[in-house]
Design an enzyme around this catalytic site. Structure first.
Site, PDB file in Angstrom:
ATOM      1  N   HIS A 289      76.926  46.715  21.972  1.00  0.00           N
ATOM      2  CA  HIS A 289      77.514  47.742  20.960  1.00  0.00           C
ATOM      3  C   HIS A 289      75.958  48.640  20.482  1.00  0.00           C
ATOM      4  O   HIS A 289      76.177  49.623  19.653  1.00  0.00           O
ATOM      5  CB  HIS A 289      77.685  46.927  19.755  1.00  0.00           C
TER       6      HIS A 289
ATOM      7  N   LYS B 181      78.436  20.667  19.005  1.00  0.00           N
ATOM      8  CA  LYS B 181      77.345  20.389  19.865  1.00  0.00           C
ATOM      9  C   LYS B 181      76.161  21.075  19.504  1.00  0.00           C
ATOM     10  O   LYS B 181      74.859  20.640  19.523  1.00  0.00           O
ATOM     11  CB  LYS B 181      77.499  20.331  21.278  1.00  0.00           C
TER      12      LYS B 181
ATOM     13  N   ASP C 261      77.806  19.282  27.100  1.00  0.00           N
ATOM     14  CA  ASP C 261      76.970  20.372  26.247  1.00  0.00           C
ATOM     15  C   ASP C 261      76.144  19.706  25.293  1.00  0.00           C
ATOM     16  O   ASP C 261      75.016  20.071  24.993  1.00  0.00           O
ATOM     17  CB  ASP C 261      78.077  20.971  25.712  1.00  0.00           C
TER      18      ASP C 261
ATOM     19  N   THR D 191      72.055  20.389  25.428  1.00  0.00           N
ATOM     20  CA  THR D 191      71.480  21.049  24.363  1.00  0.00           C
ATOM     21  C   THR D 191      70.606  20.049  23.554  1.00  0.00           C
ATOM     22  O   THR D 191      69.921  20.644  22.963  1.00  0.00           O
ATOM     23  CB  THR D 191      72.454  22.107  23.585  1.00  0.00           C
TER      24      THR D 191
ATOM     25  N   SER E 154      67.545  25.099  24.965  1.00  0.00           N
ATOM     26  CA  SER E 154      68.456  25.316  23.923  1.00  0.00           C
ATOM     27  C   SER E 154      67.849  25.872  22.475  1.00  0.00           C
ATOM     28  O   SER E 154      66.621  25.194  22.340  1.00  0.00           O
ATOM     29  CB  SER E 154      69.112  23.708  23.602  1.00  0.00           C
TER      30      SER E 154
ATOM     31  N   GLU F 172      73.199  29.625  16.938  1.00  0.00           N
ATOM     32  CA  GLU F 172      74.504  29.490  16.397  1.00  0.00           C
ATOM     33  C   GLU F 172      74.554  28.132  15.378  1.00  0.00           C
ATOM     34  O   GLU F 172      75.316  28.183  14.477  1.00  0.00           O
ATOM     35  CB  GLU F 172      75.440  29.419  17.485  1.00  0.00           C
TER      36      GLU F 172
HETATM   37  N1  LIG Z   1      72.731  31.940  25.582  1.00  0.00           N
HETATM   38  C1  LIG Z   1      73.369  30.609  26.383  1.00  0.00           C
HETATM   39  O1  LIG Z   1      72.798  29.934  27.196  1.00  0.00           O
HETATM   40  C2  LIG Z   1      74.576  30.456  25.938  1.00  0.00           C
HETATM   41  C3  LIG Z   1      75.337  30.920  24.695  1.00  0.00           C
HETATM   42  N2  LIG Z   1      76.469  30.757  24.437  1.00  0.00           N
HETATM   43  C4  LIG Z   1      77.300  31.373  23.239  1.00  0.00           C
HETATM   44  O2  LIG Z   1      77.414  32.891  23.581  1.00  0.00           O
HETATM   45  C5  LIG Z   1      77.458  33.457  22.271  1.00  0.00           C
HETATM   46  C6  LIG Z   1      76.492  34.714  22.505  1.00  0.00           C
HETATM   47  O3  LIG Z   1      75.002  33.969  22.356  1.00  0.00           O
HETATM   48  P1  LIG Z   1      74.026  34.815  23.463  1.00  0.00           P
HETATM   49  O4  LIG Z   1      74.364  35.770  24.420  1.00  0.00           O
HETATM   50  O5  LIG Z   1      73.184  33.505  23.957  1.00  0.00           O
HETATM   51  O6  LIG Z   1      73.388  35.406  22.289  1.00  0.00           O
HETATM   52  P2  LIG Z   1      72.119  36.483  22.108  1.00  0.00           P
HETATM   53  O7  LIG Z   1      71.335  36.346  20.869  1.00  0.00           O
HETATM   54  O8  LIG Z   1      71.364  36.604  23.557  1.00  0.00           O
HETATM   55  O9  LIG Z   1      72.852  37.936  22.091  1.00  0.00           O
HETATM   56  C7  LIG Z   1      73.568  38.205  21.104  1.00  0.00           C
HETATM   57  C8  LIG Z   1      74.355  39.523  21.545  1.00  0.00           C
HETATM   58  O10 LIG Z   1      75.435  39.923  20.653  1.00  0.00           O
HETATM   59  C9  LIG Z   1      75.117  41.340  20.315  1.00  0.00           C
HETATM   60  N3  LIG Z   1      75.609  41.433  19.043  1.00  0.00           N
HETATM   61  C10 LIG Z   1      75.161  41.257  17.577  1.00  0.00           C
HETATM   62  N4  LIG Z   1      76.097  41.817  16.763  1.00  0.00           N
HETATM   63  C11 LIG Z   1      77.084  42.497  17.546  1.00  0.00           C
HETATM   64  C12 LIG Z   1      78.285  43.038  17.227  1.00  0.00           C
HETATM   65  N5  LIG Z   1      78.773  43.426  15.909  1.00  0.00           N
HETATM   66  N6  LIG Z   1      78.949  43.617  18.109  1.00  0.00           N
HETATM   67  C13 LIG Z   1      78.730  43.680  19.359  1.00  0.00           C
HETATM   68  N7  LIG Z   1      77.503  42.986  19.824  1.00  0.00           N
HETATM   69  C14 LIG Z   1      76.791  42.238  18.727  1.00  0.00           C
HETATM   70  C15 LIG Z   1      73.617  41.350  20.029  1.00  0.00           C
HETATM   71  O11 LIG Z   1      73.251  42.655  19.977  1.00  0.00           O
HETATM   72  P3  LIG Z   1      71.942  43.237  19.177  1.00  0.00           P
HETATM   73  O12 LIG Z   1      70.771  42.313  20.020  1.00  0.00           O
HETATM   74  O13 LIG Z   1      71.666  44.629  19.538  1.00  0.00           O
HETATM   75  O14 LIG Z   1      72.201  42.857  17.932  1.00  0.00           O
HETATM   76  C16 LIG Z   1      73.128  40.681  21.258  1.00  0.00           C
HETATM   77  O15 LIG Z   1      73.145  41.310  22.500  1.00  0.00           O
HETATM   78  C17 LIG Z   1      77.088  32.502  21.098  1.00  0.00           C
HETATM   79  O16 LIG Z   1      78.261  31.978  20.788  1.00  0.00           O
HETATM   80  C18 LIG Z   1      76.481  31.354  22.102  1.00  0.00           C
HETATM   81  O17 LIG Z   1      76.618  30.036  21.395  1.00  0.00           O
HETATM   82  C19 LIG Z   1      77.237  29.887  25.109  1.00  0.00           C
HETATM   83  C20 LIG Z   1      76.672  29.101  26.438  1.00  0.00           C
HETATM   84  C21 LIG Z   1      75.359  29.533  26.726  1.00  0.00           C
HETATM   85  O1  LIG Z   2      75.328  26.321  24.469  1.00  0.00           O
HETATM   86  C1  LIG Z   2      74.473  26.522  25.341  1.00  0.00           C
HETATM   87  C2  LIG Z   2      74.519  25.859  26.582  1.00  0.00           C
HETATM   88  O2  LIG Z   2      75.775  25.398  26.815  1.00  0.00           O
HETATM   89  C3  LIG Z   2      73.188  27.184  24.774  1.00  0.00           C
HETATM   90  O3  LIG Z   2      72.590  26.651  23.736  1.00  0.00           O
HETATM   91  P1  LIG Z   2      71.827  27.164  22.634  1.00  0.00           P
HETATM   92  O4  LIG Z   2      72.627  28.010  21.982  1.00  0.00           O
HETATM   93  O5  LIG Z   2      71.312  25.850  21.948  1.00  0.00           O
HETATM   94  O6  LIG Z   2      70.672  27.639  23.302  1.00  0.00           O
END
Ligand SMILES: NC(=O)C1=CN([C@@H]2O[C@H](COP(=O)(O)OP(=O)(O)OC[C@H]3O[C@@H](n4cnc5c(N)ncnc54)[C@H](OP(=O)(O)O)[C@@H]3O)[C@@H](O)[C@H]2O)C=CC1
Ligand SMILES: O=C(CO)COP(=O)(O)O
Length: 339
Positions: free
Chosen positions: A35, A194, A247, A251, A257, A284
């Site tokens: 975004h 989790k 998971d 984590t 994590s 989260e």
């Molecule tokens: N990282 C991991 O290892 C894992 C993550 N997940 C899940 O994935 C999801 C995303 O996490 P993750 O990528 O790690 O988080 P990050 O904090 O790395 O990134 C979040 C992203 O979402 C963007 N964002 C925020 N607000 C908006 C919006 N209104 N519209 C569009 N984009 C937006 C942010 O942009 P900006 O920075 O510009 O605000 C940023 O790029 C979570 O639910 C997490 O639990 C699941 C498994 C593994």
């Molecule tokens: O969901 C995740 C791995 O499966 C990432 O965990 P964290 O959001 O705690 O980094």
């Protein structure tokens, strides 16, 4: 409408980018939307997400896009990977731009803020019942996935053809094993609960408890998850799989994590805001704790660990007092009220 990409990923944070890299490494044309146009421009110029996934170069078939309309027109397969608190706003923006043949999968872990509703209900409220839906969940740290280290994940959804197509897109014999699962509800719940347990494990380690306490917390955390799962209609076996035990172990035990690191920081005495700023990415579990707490209360499900983490995060209780409250609970049989 013709596909320009095999799949569009919404959310250019660490996990959205890692999944996009993984899909592109399988040879699939993958469009990654974020975004923030400056962020997308930086990713395009560097062909790398230096901050979250340093050193991992984007494959040529990974395309970057800052315009949501273009992103949603590019493919009928839409993978949403934004934090749970913006899940509804992203779907609301997407609603009128979706193609009639769009199919939506998310890797977001969490529930609806304030109500604790499953994301499937949020999605249906916003975009209606006609689009196939699916969820990806399991032990998948973004950095390891992006680096191509062996990983396994589960997928479930409302439409078998869609989940099979997603398995085809994601599965890689060398890097990523994708398990089909028929428990759409259980997979959504596991990812949210989790995160709360990972904060709990971090709190426990942060105040200086050891491996015994951490393992007890994981084990009882699994019992709490299973109990809540039964109440919302999940299948018990799901929680012995990737989106439950898998998971939880990942984590609660590894400092990659962010939820665990958040708990660790609080356990060592940092305040909530400082701990979140130090982590610098989405934690989260902070919101998930309130969501799971609300859901468990609404359904009358006993979740003592969730209750204590909630009190630490939202009611100013100290981590030590929360641990004491858990340890001093009434003596009971291990299997009493297990499910
Ligand atoms: N990282 C991991 O290892 C894992 C993550 N997940 C899940 O994935 C999801 C995303 O996490 P993750 O990528 O790690 O988080 P990050 O904090 O790395 O990134 C979040 C992203 O979402 C963007 N964002 C925020 N607000 C908006 C919006 N209104 N519209 C569009 N984009 C937006 C942010 O942009 P900006 O920075 O510009 O605000 C940023 O790029 C979570 O639910 C997490 O639990 C699941 C498994 C593994
Ligand atoms: O969901 C995740 C791995 O499966 C990432 O965990 P964290 O959001 O705690 O980094």
């Amino acid at each position: 409408m013709k596909n320009i990409a095999d799949i569009t990923v919404l959310g250019a944070g660490s996990y959205g980018t890692a999944l996009a890299i993984s899909l592109a490494n399988n040879g699939h044309k993958t469009l990654l939307w974020g975004h923030n146009p400056q962020h997308i421009e930086l990713l395009q110029n560097q062909r790398c997400h230096q901050k979250a996934l340093p050193g991992v170069h984007f494959p040529d078939c990974l395309l970057l896009e800052a315009d949501l309309k273009t992103a949603l027109a590019a493919s009928n397969n839409i993978l949403v990977v934004v934090p749970s608190h913006v899940f509804s706003s992203v779907l609301s923006q997407a609603k009128d731009l979706l193609r009639s043949d769009s199919r939506i999968v998310w890797a977001t872990k969490g529930l609806e803020p304030e109500t604790g509703r499953l994301l499937q209900d949020v999605a249906r409220d916003i975009i209606g019942d006609s689009y196939p839906l699916a969820v990806l969940s399991g032990p998948t740290f973004a950095k390891e996935l992006a680096a191509g280290l062996p990983t396994a994940i589960s997928i479930a959804g409302t439409d078998n053809a869609f989940t099979q197509d997603l398995i085809h897109l994601l599965h890689s014999p060398k890097r990523l094993r994708v398990y089909a699962n028929d428990d759409f509800i259980g997979l959504q719940l596991g990812g949210a609960v989790k995160n709360v347990m990972a904060i709990g494990a971090g709190l426990s380690d942060g105040i200086g408890f050891g491996a015994n306490a951490r393992t007890a917390l994981i084990t009882r955390g699994l019992v709490e998850l299973s109990r809540l799962g039964k109440a919302v209609g999940a299948q018990p076996d799901t929680f012995m799989g990737m989106a439950g035990l898998g998971d939880l172990v990942l984590t609660c035990t590894d400092n990659q994590s962010r939820n665990r690191r958040f708990g660790l920081a609080l356990g060592k005495g940092l305040d909530i805001d400082t701990a979140q700023v130090e982590i610098g990415q989405v934690v989260e579990g902070y919101r998930n704790t309130k969501e799971v707490y609300v859901l468990a209360h609404r359904l009358g499900v006993e979740m003592p660990i969730v209750e204590q983490v909630y009190q630490v995060l939202y009611q100013g209780k100290s981590a030590v007092d929360a641990a004491k409250a858990l340890l001093s609970r009434e003596q009971k049989s291990e299997t009493q009220d297990q499910h």
